[in-house]
Design a protein around this motif. Structure first.
Motif, PDB file in Angstrom:
ATOM      1  N   GLU A  49       0.845  -1.208   0.000  1.00 11.30           N
ATOM      2  CA  GLU A  49       0.000   0.000   0.000  1.00 11.30           C
ATOM      3  C   GLU A  49       0.881   1.260   0.000  1.00 11.30           C
ATOM      4  OE1 GLU A  49      -2.711   2.064   3.336  1.00 11.30           O
ATOM      5  OE2 GLU A  49      -3.270  -0.020   2.933  1.00 11.30           O
ATOM      6  N   THR A  50       1.949   1.230   0.786  1.00 10.17           N
ATOM      7  CA  THR A  50       2.896   2.356   0.826  1.00 10.17           C
ATOM      8  C   THR A  50       3.540   2.547  -0.545  1.00 10.17           C
ATOM      9  OG1 THR A  50       3.323   1.912   3.168  1.00 10.17           O
ATOM     10  CG2 THR A  50       4.929   3.282   2.009  1.00 10.17           C
ATOM     11  N   GLU A  51       3.938   1.441  -1.181  1.00  8.78           N
ATOM     12  CA  GLU A  51       4.527   1.521  -2.515  1.00  8.78           C
ATOM     13  C   GLU A  51       3.519   2.081  -3.529  1.00  8.78           C
ATOM     14  OE1 GLU A  51       7.138  -1.582  -5.067  1.00  8.78           O
ATOM     15  OE2 GLU A  51       5.001  -2.054  -4.961  1.00  8.78           O
ATOM     16  N   GLU A  52       2.285   1.634  -3.429  1.00  6.98           N
ATOM     17  CA  GLU A  52       1.252   2.086  -4.373  1.00  6.98           C
ATOM     18  C   GLU A  52       1.002   3.591  -4.265  1.00  6.98           C
ATOM     19  OE1 GLU A  52      -3.357   0.968  -5.591  1.00  6.98           O
ATOM     20  OE2 GLU A  52      -2.310  -0.250  -4.110  1.00  6.98           O
ATOM     21  N   LYS A  53       1.044   4.097  -3.035  1.00  7.10           N
ATOM     22  CA  LYS A  53       0.824   5.536  -2.819  1.00  7.10           C
ATOM     23  C   LYS A  53       2.032   6.371  -3.239  1.00  7.10           C
ATOM     24  CE  LYS A  53      -2.468   5.541   1.032  1.00  7.10           C
ATOM     25  NZ  LYS A  53      -2.625   5.784   2.483  1.00  7.10           N
ATOM     26  N   HIS A  54       3.221   5.772  -3.193  1.00  3.65           N
ATOM     27  CA  HIS A  54       4.467   6.510  -3.481  1.00  3.65           C
ATOM     28  C   HIS A  54       5.355   5.704  -4.422  1.00  3.65           C
ATOM     29  CE1 HIS A  54       3.488   9.356  -0.222  1.00  3.65           C
ATOM     30  NE2 HIS A  54       3.060   8.289   0.414  1.00  3.65           N
ATOM     31  N   PRO A  55       4.864   5.411  -5.625  1.00  2.00           N
ATOM     32  CA  PRO A  55       5.609   4.504  -6.517  1.00  2.00           C
ATOM     33  C   PRO A  55       6.953   5.045  -6.979  1.00  2.00           C
ATOM     34  CG  PRO A  55       3.768   5.538  -7.683  1.00  2.00           C
ATOM     35  CD  PRO A  55       3.615   5.884  -6.239  1.00  2.00           C
ATOM     36  N   ASN A  56       7.140   6.345  -6.954  1.00  2.00           N
ATOM     37  CA  ASN A  56       8.412   6.918  -7.400  1.00  2.00           C
ATOM     38  C   ASN A  56       9.450   6.982  -6.283  1.00  2.00           C
ATOM     39  OD1 ASN A  56       7.515   7.399 -10.054  1.00  2.00           O
ATOM     40  ND2 ASN A  56       6.441   9.239  -9.368  1.00  2.00           N
ATOM     41  N   GLN A  57       8.998   6.773  -5.044  1.00  2.00           N
ATOM     42  CA  GLN A  57       9.921   6.900  -3.910  1.00  2.00           C
ATOM     43  C   GLN A  57      10.110   5.576  -3.161  1.00  2.00           C
ATOM     44  OE1 GLN A  57       8.716   9.706  -0.865  1.00  2.00           O
ATOM     45  NE2 GLN A  57      10.801   9.985  -0.112  1.00  2.00           N
ATOM     46  N   CYS A  58       9.045   4.802  -2.995  1.00  2.00           N
ATOM     47  CA  CYS A  58       9.080   3.600  -2.159  1.00  2.00           C
ATOM     48  C   CYS A  58       8.991   2.336  -3.011  1.00  2.00           C
ATOM     49  CB  CYS A  58       7.928   3.617  -1.158  1.00  2.00           C
ATOM     50  SG  CYS A  58       8.018   5.012  -0.016  1.00  2.00           S
ATOM     51  N   ILE A  59       9.940   1.437  -2.824  1.00  2.00           N
ATOM     52  CA  ILE A  59      10.036   0.249  -3.670  1.00  2.00           C
ATOM     53  C   ILE A  59      10.135  -0.982  -2.776  1.00  2.00           C
ATOM     54  CG2 ILE A  59      11.336  -0.852  -5.539  1.00  2.00           C
ATOM     55  CD1 ILE A  59      12.491   2.161  -5.899  1.00  2.00           C
ATOM     56  N   ALA A  60       9.280  -1.969  -3.033  1.00  2.00           N
ATOM     57  CA  ALA A  60       9.148  -3.133  -2.157  1.00  2.00           C
ATOM     58  C   ALA A  60      10.091  -4.274  -2.522  1.00  2.00           C
ATOM     59  CB  ALA A  60       7.707  -3.643  -2.191  1.00  2.00           C
ATOM     60  N   MET A  61      10.511  -4.997  -1.488  1.00  2.00           N
ATOM     61  CA  MET A  61      11.194  -6.290  -1.634  1.00  2.00           C
ATOM     62  C   MET A  61      10.219  -7.366  -1.143  1.00  2.00           C
ATOM     63  SD  MET A  61      14.787  -5.456   0.283  1.00  2.00           S
ATOM     64  CE  MET A  61      15.470  -3.804   0.303  1.00  2.00           C
ATOM     65  N   MET A  62      10.573  -8.625  -1.347  1.00  2.00           N
ATOM     66  CA  MET A  62       9.740  -9.704  -0.826  1.00  2.00           C
ATOM     67  C   MET A  62      10.612 -10.782  -0.211  1.00  2.00           C
ATOM     68  SD  MET A  62       6.937 -11.107  -0.054  1.00  2.00           S
ATOM     69  CE  MET A  62       5.957  -9.723  -0.621  1.00  2.00           C
ATOM     70  N   GLY A  63      10.371 -11.076   1.062  1.00  2.00           N
ATOM     71  CA  GLY A  63      11.145 -12.109   1.735  1.00  2.00           C
ATOM     72  C   GLY A  63      10.579 -12.406   3.102  1.00  2.00           C
ATOM     73  N   LEU A  64      11.258 -13.291   3.817  1.00  2.00           N
ATOM     74  CA  LEU A  64      10.851 -13.690   5.167  1.00  2.00           C
ATOM     75  C   LEU A  64      12.001 -13.406   6.127  1.00  2.00           C
ATOM     76  CD1 LEU A  64       8.926 -15.083   7.184  1.00  2.00           C
ATOM     77  CD2 LEU A  64       9.940 -17.269   6.492  1.00  2.00           C
ATOM     78  N   HIS A  65      11.746 -12.528   7.091  1.00  2.00           N
ATOM     79  CA  HIS A  65      12.738 -12.124   8.088  1.00  2.00           C
ATOM     80  C   HIS A  65      13.048 -13.301   9.018  1.00  2.00           C
ATOM     81  CE1 HIS A  65      14.560  -9.886  11.393  1.00  2.00           C
ATOM     82  NE2 HIS A  65      14.558  -8.796  10.651  1.00  2.00           N
ATOM     83  N   PRO A  66      14.321 -13.486   9.373  1.00  2.00           N
ATOM     84  CA  PRO A  66      14.667 -14.648  10.203  1.00  2.00           C
ATOM     85  C   PRO A  66      13.970 -14.705  11.560  1.00  2.00           C
ATOM     86  CG  PRO A  66      16.545 -13.152   9.989  1.00  2.00           C
ATOM     87  CD  PRO A  66      15.532 -12.727   8.988  1.00  2.00           C
ATOM     88  N   THR A  67      13.638 -13.549  12.146  1.00  2.00           N
ATOM     89  CA  THR A  67      12.961 -13.598  13.448  1.00  2.00           C
ATOM     90  C   THR A  67      11.499 -14.033  13.315  1.00  2.00           C
ATOM     91  OG1 THR A  67      12.420 -11.236  13.369  1.00  2.00           O
ATOM     92  CG2 THR A  67      14.466 -11.857  14.492  1.00  2.00           C
ATOM     93  N   SER A  68      11.000 -14.125  12.078  1.00  2.00           N
ATOM     94  CA  SER A  68       9.651 -14.649  11.844  1.00  2.00           C
ATOM     95  C   SER A  68       9.676 -16.125  11.454  1.00  2.00           C
ATOM     96  CB  SER A  68       8.948 -13.838  10.745  1.00  2.00           C
ATOM     97  OG  SER A  68       8.690 -12.523  11.182  1.00  2.00           O
TER      98      SER A  68
END
Length: 255
Positions: A49-68
């Motif tokens: 949602e943050t990326e969608e609102k700010h596509p020129n500034q915020c860019i998403a990665m996809m992964g699973l954090h080790p503490t999860s």
């Protein structure tokens, strides 16, 4: 100065009240791109949602954090894999090993990392690594998997000169953040001996705010403080630090 925050949880609940203002503050200070690492299934919606609102500034990665990672980590990884098949992301991450909080699921963390390394290769994406109290364990897996195609960042690097050399030999970059400004952070002994070509800048907000904001909520607007400290330790003009680390980030993330 144009700067890239290569690692920021700007979608975090801690920015719920003023995320728009925080992004505007960052932009006003030249932080034009913010790369957002995922944590687990709970963070995906707000991150996208943050990326969608700010596509020129915020860019998403996809992964699973080790503490999860726990005994049911496969379910989380299936979701990561589904998303990577569904659309484009900047990187696989944040993933890795964390032995600071809990060592119970080390075996599962190692397996989760190996799976995400293979996903990075499959999708030809860089991988962003979390190595808290686990540099050697993480390095071992990445070195074994390195076939010349794997690239990425050892995020929040705070290791030794020898470890920095190992990262460089792997063809990876080091993510340098607020720890560089800490009196006993240790990077004052490392940064004079490395090349700017091997670095990217990051905040890891809302965590690890640089001095003089240490202990408070971190945000991307503080990235220039990190750049200035890196410049001071490496005896380079801050403009050169900004230019080179920005270029490194853009080259890695193929922007």
């Amino acid at each position: 100065m144009t700067l890239v925050d290569s690692h920021a949880h700007i979608y975090s609940e801690q920015f719920k009240q003023d995320r728009e203002e925080a992004l505007a503050r960052a932009l006003a200070e030249g932080v034009e791109k913010i790369y957002m690492p995922n944590i687990d299934h709970t963070s995906i919606d707000i991150m996208l949602e943050t990326e969608e609102k700010h596509p020129n500034q915020c860019i998403a990665m996809m992964g699973l954090h080790p503490t999860s990672v726990d005994k049911d980590f496969e379910k989380e990884l299936y979701l990561v894999e589904e998303w990577l098949d569904k659309r484009k992301f900047a990187a696989v991450g944040e993933c890795g090993i964390d032995l600071y909080w809990d060592k119970t699921f080390l075996t599962q963390q190692q397996e989760a990392l190996r799976v995400q390394v293979e996903l990075a290769k499959k999708h030809q994406l860089p991988i962003v690594l979390h190595t808290r109290d686990s540099f050697d364990e993480t390095y071992e897996i990445i070195a074994a998997a390195q076939d010349g195609t794997l690239k990425g960042i050892f995020h929040c690097f705070s290791g030794t000169v020898e470890q920095a050399e190992k990262v460089k030999e792997l063809g990876f970059l080091m993510g340098i953040g607020g720890v560089a400004t800490f009196k006993n952070g240790g990077l004052d002994k490392v940064l004079p001996h490395v090349s700017l070509d091997d670095l990217v800048l990051e905040t890891d907000c809302p965590y690890l705010a640089p001095v003089p904001h240490r202990g408070k909520r971190n945000e991307p607007v503080y990235l220039p403080l990190v750049a200035r400290r890196v410049a001071e330790l490496m005896q380079k003009p801050v403009e050169e630090v900004a230019q080179t680390t920005t270029r490194n980030a853009f080259n890695l993330f193929k922007l």
